[in-house]
Design a protein around this motif. Sequence first.
Motif, mmCIF file in Angstrom:
data_model
loop_
_atom_site.group_PDB
_atom_site.id
_atom_site.type_symbol
_atom_site.label_atom_id
_atom_site.label_comp_id
_atom_site.label_asym_id
_atom_site.label_seq_id
_atom_site.Cartn_x
_atom_site.Cartn_y
_atom_site.Cartn_z
ATOM 1 N N LEU A 76 -5.664 -14.524 7.605
ATOM 2 C CA LEU A 76 -5.743 -13.641 6.443
ATOM 3 C C LEU A 76 -4.518 -12.744 6.395
ATOM 4 O O LEU A 76 -3.950 -12.380 7.432
ATOM 5 C CB LEU A 76 -7.008 -12.772 6.498
ATOM 6 C CG LEU A 76 -8.348 -13.471 6.284
ATOM 7 C CD1 LEU A 76 -9.474 -12.453 6.430
ATOM 8 C CD2 LEU A 76 -8.407 -14.133 4.910
ATOM 9 N N SER A 77 -4.150 -12.373 5.172
ATOM 10 C CA SER A 77 -3.071 -11.419 4.959
ATOM 11 C C SER A 77 -3.669 -10.036 4.776
ATOM 12 O O SER A 77 -4.519 -9.828 3.910
ATOM 13 C CB SER A 77 -2.249 -11.805 3.719
ATOM 14 O OG SER A 77 -1.336 -10.785 3.387
ATOM 15 N N ARG A 78 -3.230 -9.092 5.600
ATOM 16 C CA ARG A 78 -3.698 -7.701 5.495
ATOM 17 C C ARG A 78 -2.477 -6.784 5.446
ATOM 18 O O ARG A 78 -2.134 -6.135 6.440
ATOM 19 C CB ARG A 78 -4.590 -7.343 6.686
ATOM 20 C CG ARG A 78 -5.925 -8.082 6.762
ATOM 21 C CD ARG A 78 -6.789 -7.402 7.810
ATOM 22 N NE ARG A 78 -8.080 -8.043 7.989
ATOM 23 C CZ ARG A 78 -8.353 -8.913 8.966
ATOM 24 N NH1 ARG A 78 -7.400 -9.247 9.824
ATOM 25 N NH2 ARG A 78 -9.558 -9.441 9.077
ATOM 26 N N PRO A 79 -1.845 -6.710 4.309
ATOM 27 C CA PRO A 79 -0.616 -5.907 4.231
ATOM 28 C C PRO A 79 -0.892 -4.412 4.140
ATOM 29 O O PRO A 79 -1.930 -3.984 3.632
ATOM 30 C CB PRO A 79 0.025 -6.404 2.929
ATOM 31 C CG PRO A 79 -1.153 -6.782 2.078
ATOM 32 C CD PRO A 79 -2.171 -7.349 3.024
ATOM 33 N N ASN A 80 0.037 -3.630 4.651
ATOM 34 C CA ASN A 80 0.013 -2.204 4.343
ATOM 35 C C ASN A 80 0.273 -2.052 2.837
ATOM 36 O O ASN A 80 0.992 -2.858 2.237
ATOM 37 C CB ASN A 80 1.082 -1.455 5.127
ATOM 38 C CG ASN A 80 0.812 -1.488 6.623
ATOM 39 O OD1 ASN A 80 -0.275 -1.840 7.076
ATOM 40 N ND2 ASN A 80 1.820 -1.116 7.398
ATOM 41 N N PHE A 81 -0.290 -1.013 2.237
ATOM 42 C CA PHE A 81 -0.074 -0.841 0.804
ATOM 43 C C PHE A 81 0.018 0.630 0.444
ATOM 44 O O PHE A 81 -0.558 1.497 1.120
ATOM 45 C CB PHE A 81 -1.179 -1.532 -0.011
ATOM 46 C CG PHE A 81 -2.579 -1.122 0.315
ATOM 47 C CD1 PHE A 81 -3.225 -0.099 -0.384
ATOM 48 C CD2 PHE A 81 -3.288 -1.760 1.338
ATOM 49 C CE1 PHE A 81 -4.518 0.271 -0.092
ATOM 50 C CE2 PHE A 81 -4.597 -1.385 1.648
ATOM 51 C CZ PHE A 81 -5.218 -0.372 0.929
ATOM 52 N N GLU A 82 0.774 0.885 -0.619
ATOM 53 C CA GLU A 82 0.940 2.237 -1.143
ATOM 54 C C GLU A 82 0.055 2.400 -2.375
ATOM 55 O O GLU A 82 0.015 1.518 -3.239
ATOM 56 C CB GLU A 82 2.398 2.489 -1.538
ATOM 57 C CG GLU A 82 3.415 2.282 -0.427
ATOM 58 C CD GLU A 82 3.482 3.449 0.538
ATOM 59 O OE1 GLU A 82 3.064 4.561 0.121
ATOM 60 O OE2 GLU A 82 3.943 3.261 1.673
ATOM 61 N N VAL A 83 -0.641 3.514 -2.453
ATOM 62 C CA VAL A 83 -1.447 3.844 -3.626
ATOM 63 C C VAL A 83 -0.879 5.115 -4.234
ATOM 64 O O VAL A 83 -0.890 6.177 -3.599
ATOM 65 C CB VAL A 83 -2.928 4.048 -3.269
ATOM 66 C CG1 VAL A 83 -3.732 4.343 -4.535
ATOM 67 C CG2 VAL A 83 -3.488 2.833 -2.549
ATOM 68 N N ASP A 84 -0.359 4.997 -5.457
ATOM 69 C CA ASP A 84 0.191 6.150 -6.164
ATOM 70 C C ASP A 84 -0.738 6.545 -7.304
ATOM 71 O O ASP A 84 -1.045 5.709 -8.179
ATOM 72 C CB ASP A 84 1.578 5.831 -6.719
ATOM 73 C CG ASP A 84 2.614 5.627 -5.622
ATOM 74 O OD1 ASP A 84 2.362 6.076 -4.484
ATOM 75 O OD2 ASP A 84 3.671 5.029 -5.900
ATOM 76 N N LEU A 85 -1.168 7.793 -7.296
ATOM 77 C CA LEU A 85 -1.971 8.342 -8.385
ATOM 78 C C LEU A 85 -1.022 9.177 -9.237
ATOM 79 O O LEU A 85 -0.599 10.268 -8.831
ATOM 80 C CB LEU A 85 -3.118 9.188 -7.839
ATOM 81 C CG LEU A 85 -4.013 8.515 -6.781
ATOM 82 C CD1 LEU A 85 -5.145 9.455 -6.371
ATOM 83 C CD2 LEU A 85 -4.560 7.193 -7.293
ATOM 84 N N ILE A 86 -0.664 8.646 -10.402
ATOM 85 C CA ILE A 86 0.411 9.219 -11.210
ATOM 86 C C ILE A 86 -0.174 9.926 -12.427
ATOM 87 O O ILE A 86 -0.807 9.295 -13.285
ATOM 88 C CB ILE A 86 1.392 8.110 -11.671
ATOM 89 C CG1 ILE A 86 1.849 7.275 -10.471
ATOM 90 C CG2 ILE A 86 2.590 8.718 -12.382
ATOM 91 C CD1 ILE A 86 2.603 6.021 -10.855
ATOM 92 N N LYS A 87 0.034 11.242 -12.502
ATOM 93 C CA LYS A 87 -0.416 12.012 -13.654
ATOM 94 C C LYS A 87 0.502 11.734 -14.852
ATOM 95 O O LYS A 87 1.598 11.188 -14.705
ATOM 96 C CB LYS A 87 -0.422 13.501 -13.331
ATOM 97 C CG LYS A 87 -1.473 13.912 -12.311
ATOM 98 C CD LYS A 87 -2.888 13.702 -12.849
ATOM 99 C CE LYS A 87 -3.948 14.229 -11.893
ATOM 100 N NZ LYS A 87 -5.330 14.040 -12.405
#
Length: 253
Positions: free
Chosen positions: A136-147
């Motif tokens: 399985l692929s389990r990449p690190n990921f960025e989550v941006d909450l953009i106003k």
Amino acid sequence: MASSSTLLRGSCLLLRSMTPCATTRPLVMSQTKSLATLTRLNQLTCLVPRLVTHRSMATQGDMEVSKFLIEEIQTEKKNARALPKLDGWSVATDGAEVTLTREAAGGEKVMVTLNVNHTVDSAEPDDGSEEAPEMLSRPNFEVDLIKANGKTLSFTCSYVTPEETPEGAQEEGLDDLFAIDEVTMFEGDKHNDSCYAVAGDILDGYLYDLLMTMLEERGVDNVFAERLSEWCSSHEHNQYINLLEQVEKWTKL
């Protein structure tokens, strides 16, 4: 005297007969023109593009690699899985790079970015059996909450391995599939090393839970993480097959 005059006139007639007329070209001139023509032909020949035949540089090793890859590609394609749907998300890819976006309340945008390179590992620890574990692929990921004004609250997240999950949490079914590794803020695209960032493991425990709830309310939860891993596994596998095909073509150049 008559005979002398007759002889003189005969000599003059003979000389006039030997003088070339205006319409007769000397042999020397003809040879000169022929030489010039040959020179001109040689110049034109130099202007004509030469057809260069490139010999293949394939070695015995190249041919063996190509033969192996043809069979390997066929096998990998049989094992390929269709990309699962990520409901509610718009997906854009550029090779190994992936960007997911969705709209949230109040004009806010949620953007998830990741890269599938070097992200594949076995789904379960090796138990010593001969059966190959699922990859399985389990990449690190960025989550941006953009106003709407560009102010961005950004989270760096990573998948939690089974070894890192407490036994009690596994039994209760409360374990998270991913964790917050870092939190930062920036405006617009001004995300650089000057932006302060705090590690997730030193945050107050209650604040950490509140931030996880914040992500959950925007669609980044365990269900999303599980589907994302499945999607990335299929996408990474497709990228792997494409690489094998490109290498196989290269060996024949």
